[in-house]
Design an enzyme around this catalytic site. Structure first.
Site, short mmCIF file in Angstrom:
data_model
loop_
_atom_site.label_atom_id
_atom_site.label_comp_id
_atom_site.label_asym_id
_atom_site.label_seq_id
_atom_site.Cartn_x
_atom_site.Cartn_y
_atom_site.Cartn_z
N PHE A 155 0.83 -1.21 0.00
CA PHE A 155 0.00 0.00 0.00
C PHE A 155 0.86 1.27 0.00
O PHE A 155 0.50 2.27 0.61
CB PHE A 155 -0.97 0.04 1.19
N ILE A 156 2.00 1.21 -0.70
CA ILE A 156 2.94 2.33 -0.67
C ILE A 156 2.65 3.30 -1.82
O ILE A 156 2.83 2.95 -3.00
CB ILE A 156 4.40 1.84 -0.75
N THR A 157 2.21 4.51 -1.48
CA THR A 157 1.97 5.54 -2.49
C THR A 157 3.30 6.01 -3.05
O THR A 157 4.25 6.25 -2.31
CB THR A 157 1.20 6.73 -1.86
N GLU A 240 0.56 13.51 9.62
CA GLU A 240 -0.11 12.72 8.59
C GLU A 240 -1.62 12.66 8.82
O GLU A 240 -2.41 12.79 7.88
CB GLU A 240 0.47 11.31 8.53
N GLY A 338 -29.37 10.19 -11.05
CA GLY A 338 -28.68 9.28 -11.98
C GLY A 338 -27.36 9.83 -12.47
O GLY A 338 -26.41 9.08 -12.74
N GLY A 361 -3.33 5.56 6.51
CA GLY A 361 -2.73 6.34 7.59
C GLY A 361 -3.25 5.98 8.97
O GLY A 361 -3.28 6.81 9.88
N GLY A 362 -3.66 4.74 9.14
CA GLY A 362 -4.25 4.29 10.40
C GLY A 362 -5.76 4.22 10.26
O GLY A 362 -6.41 5.23 10.00
N GLU A 365 -10.72 2.27 13.10
CA GLU A 365 -10.78 1.38 14.27
C GLU A 365 -9.55 1.57 15.16
O GLU A 365 -9.66 1.64 16.41
CB GLU A 365 -10.89 -0.07 13.81
#
Length: 387
Positions: A155-157, A240, A338, A361-362, A365
């Site tokens: 998941f690395i941008t 962040e 629509g 970024g967390g 939850e």
């Protein structure tokens, strides 16, 4: 209260720049998932990557509200992926380079990041860890004057096309989260490979899974002190999270403004739909929630700019702002009927892009548990102590 005349002039010039230089290319980048290099260099030429960084390395050293404006306007061109590529470079990768890198590292990486010549990515999340930073499995073993890195990140941008990587790895696995260190390495270092991930939204950005197979880097590529990485990561999480809170209120504002304009033009039963009470009251609710988010986020930005440690408030910002943004964008899509479901209108993309807010970024939850620890258990998170 927060923005001066200089701030507003900066906002206008940034808006003009984005409309002229970025917007014409967005649809192409959304399709290809590859943001062309020329735009990074144009951002660098304009000084946008140096807003928050020291003049010594080519930055402008400006206050945090210039960053707020930068983030807000990026959300209003309707490409969460493009915006993420920019702010992940500037405020994830470059924050670590600036805060933990020594002079040599800053000369090599921070200067060229500010000009847009080099693109960075921050590698923390792992396939088996996600939000559990302490559970990371990537290791860095010291051998003489080098470290050998093994493991994987996901998941690395900017994970595929970036030029350098800021990587968290365990140097002393027995210590758990107290055994993590931060390293910097060039993309072409042997043993680094990346795979592009196919996502629900953020289509313009290259999100990657990265593997490290016996990657050998010089010991001097350690940033900060060995085994202090977790405290560095936690310290920067406040920024962040606030960034993601600001992004959320900005995209929700874009959605609401668009929906209100649409309602003023769309007719049903002989009048524009902005005259129907049920829809008007829905807009009133959304505008009120949005204004509360903005004011809260601006107050946190002010405190962070003044040097206060705002981990609780920034966590609350991300939790609530991303939740409210999702709800507002959902309702705004509904207001378009629509047409909201059609790709040629902005709400479809915005709806998909916004959904990452409560995850990246967390997750929400995790944030709820962090906030609960502070509110119920009276836990206090402290800044990393400099040696």
């Amino acid at each position: 209260m927060y923005f001066t005349e200089e701030h507003e002039l900066f906002r206008k010039s940034l808006k003009d720049f984005l409309q002229k230089e970025v917007v014409p290319h967005i649809d192409k980048w959304e399709k290809t998932g590859d943001i062309e290099r020329f735009i990074w260099e144009k951002f660098g030429e304009m000084g946008y990557f140096g807003i928050a960084y020291p003049e010594e390395y080519g930055g402008l050293g400006l206050d945090l509200f210039y960053t707020v404006i930068f983030l807000e306007e990026l959300q209003k061109i309707n490409s969460g992926g493009f915006a993420a590529a920019m702010w992940a470079h500037v405020y994830l990768a470059m924050t670590h380079v600036n805060k933990e890198g020594d002079h040599r590292i800053k000369e090599k990486y921070l200067k060229s990041s500010i000009t847009g010549e080099k693109i960075g990515c921050l590698c923390i999340s792992e396939p088996f860890g996600g939000s559990d930073v302490a559970g990371m499995r990537t290791t860095a073993v010291k051998e003489g004057d080098s470290y050998v890195i093994n493991g994987s990140k996901t998941f690395i941008t900017n994970g595929v096309y970036s030029d350098y990587l800021v990587v968290a790895a365990k140097t002393t696995p027995d210590l758990g989260n107290k055994g993590i260190s931060i390293f910097i390495m060039d993309r072409e270092t042997p043993g680094i490979s990346a795979t592009k991930l196919d996502k629900l939204g953020w289509k313009a950005s290259d999100t990657g899974e990265i593997a490290f197979d016996n990657v050998v880097i010089p010991a001097e590529n350690l940033m900060g002190e060995e085994d202090k990485g977790f405290s560095y990561i936690m310290q920067h999480f406040a920024l962040e999270r606030l960034i993601m809170g600001i992004n959320a209120h900005a995209r929700a504002e874009f959605a609401l403004d668009y929906a209100i304009k649409y309602m003023g033009e769309r007719e049903a039963f002989g009048r524009t739909i902005d005259k129907f009470q049920a829809l008007r009251h829905s807009v009133a609710d959304m505008a009120s929630e949005l204004e509360m988010c903005k004011e809260f986020n601006y107050s946190i930005a002010k405190r962070l700019n003044d040097g206060q440690y705002v981990v609780k408030e920034a966590s609350m910002s991300k939790l609530m702002s991303t939740k409210i943004a999702d709800e507002v964008i959902y309702k705004c899509l509904q207001l378009l009927g629509g047409y909201g479901y059609m790709e040629e209108y902005p709400l479809a993309r915005l709806f998909r892009d916004s959904r990452l807010g409560p995850i990246g970024g967390g997750t929400s939850e995790i944030l709820r548990e962090i906030i609960a620890k502070m509110v119920i258990d009276k836990k206090e998170y402290k800044p990393a102590v400099k040696a």
